[in-house]
Design an enzyme around this catalytic site. Structure first.
Site, PDB file in Angstrom:
ATOM      1  N   LYS A 229       0.811  -1.208   0.000  1.00 13.99           N
ATOM      2  CA  LYS A 229       0.000   0.000   0.000  1.00 13.99           C
ATOM      3  C   LYS A 229       0.848   1.263   0.000  1.00 13.99           C
ATOM      4  CE  LYS A 229      -2.286  -1.441   3.781  1.00 13.99           C
ATOM      5  NZ  LYS A 229      -3.117  -1.343   4.997  1.00 13.99           N
TER       6      LYS A 229
ATOM      7  N   ASP B 182       7.411   2.725  -3.129  1.00 13.35           N
ATOM      8  CA  ASP B 182       7.686   3.830  -2.215  1.00 13.35           C
ATOM      9  C   ASP B 182       9.160   3.875  -1.823  1.00 13.35           C
ATOM     10  OD1 ASP B 182       7.465   1.466  -0.791  1.00 13.35           O
ATOM     11  OD2 ASP B 182       6.127   2.257   0.751  1.00 13.35           O
TER      12      ASP B 182
ATOM     13  N   ASP C  40      14.751  -0.841  -0.008  1.00 12.47           N
ATOM     14  CA  ASP C  40      15.572  -0.964   1.207  1.00 12.47           C
ATOM     15  C   ASP C  40      16.482  -2.190   1.086  1.00 12.47           C
ATOM     16  OD1 ASP C  40      16.580  -0.854   3.771  1.00 12.47           O
ATOM     17  OD2 ASP C  40      14.690  -1.156   4.793  1.00 12.47           O
TER      18      ASP C  40
ATOM     19  N   ARG D 299       0.739   7.469   7.011  1.00 11.23           N
ATOM     20  CA  ARG D 299       0.775   7.382   5.544  1.00 11.23           C
ATOM     21  C   ARG D 299       0.299   8.688   4.896  1.00 11.23           C
ATOM     22  NH1 ARG D 299       1.646   2.061   3.802  1.00 11.23           N
ATOM     23  NH2 ARG D 299       0.766   0.402   5.074  1.00 11.23           N
TER      24      ARG D 299
END
Ligand code: XMP
Ligand code: MG
Length: 180
Positions: free
Chosen positions: A42, A98, A101, A165
């Site tokens: 999301k 988003d 990592d 968020r």
């Protein structure tokens, strides 16, 4: 909500400017290709909505929902909660994410979409933590909004336990928030 933020890393204006630049780059690179933008849910929702509007040509939208992360620690295991709906055979795919990592999520997603017969698969991530890559994963994004230090960030789609968020900027939480 805002009082939980120790430091703003990227302001709304900085993010907006960078997305407009990325939009121009992608529009030039994908001229006539009608790419499929696959968003990884999301965390990507806020970036996705801005990014596709910065892309100034025909495109298609699709989404994948994977699960790989709990709290601030990556669990390492990934499962598909919801797959893409479009036929990707012969299509040029741009994954929107988003944050990159450890690289485990995107390594999985890239392979998953290639297995569906995409003509090309590239990665466009708002944030990249180059120092976060897991041993043995040498994954690079084709389009990066910002490279950031190896610190946990929230906002602009990124959450801590499903909160923050909706912050319009990217920030670092006060340590006391984790102790709650
Ligand atoms: P990997 O490790 O697979 O991680 O490259 C990608 C996913 O991990 C989450 N992630 C974060 N979420 N703040 C967050 O809110 C962070 O600093 C952070 N670092 C990684 C995120 O869901 C991303 O898609
Ligand atoms: Mg994510």
């Amino acid at each position: 909500m805002h009082q939980d933020i120790e430091r703003i890393l990227l302001t709304e204006a900085q993010i907006k400017d960078r997305i407009n630049q990325l939009g121009k780059e992608l529009t030039a690179d994908y001229a006539g290709k009608e790419p499929v933008f696959v968003g990884v849910l999301k965390g990507v929702v806020v970036f996705y909505a801005d990014m596709v509007r910065a892309f100034d040509d025909h495109c298609q939208m699709d989404f994948m929902w994977i699960s790989s992360y709990h709290g601030t620690q990556s669990s390492g295991s990934i499962c598909v909660k919801q797959d893409v709906k479009s036929d990707l055979r012969g299509r040029h795919v741009v994954i929107l994410e988003d944050i990159l990592d450890t690289g485990r999520s995107l390594q999985f997603v890239v392979q998953h979409l290639k297995d569906k017969g995409a003509a090309s698969v590239r990665i466009c991530t708002l944030l990249d933590k180059p120092e976060g890559r897991a041993p043995g994963i040498d994954l690079r994004a084709d389009y990066v909004g910002f490279s950031i230090p190896n610190e946990f960030v929230v906002g602009y789609g990124l959450d801590y336990n499903e909160k923050y968020r909706n912050l319009p900027y990217v920030g670092i939480l006060k340590p006391c928030v984790y102790e709650k």
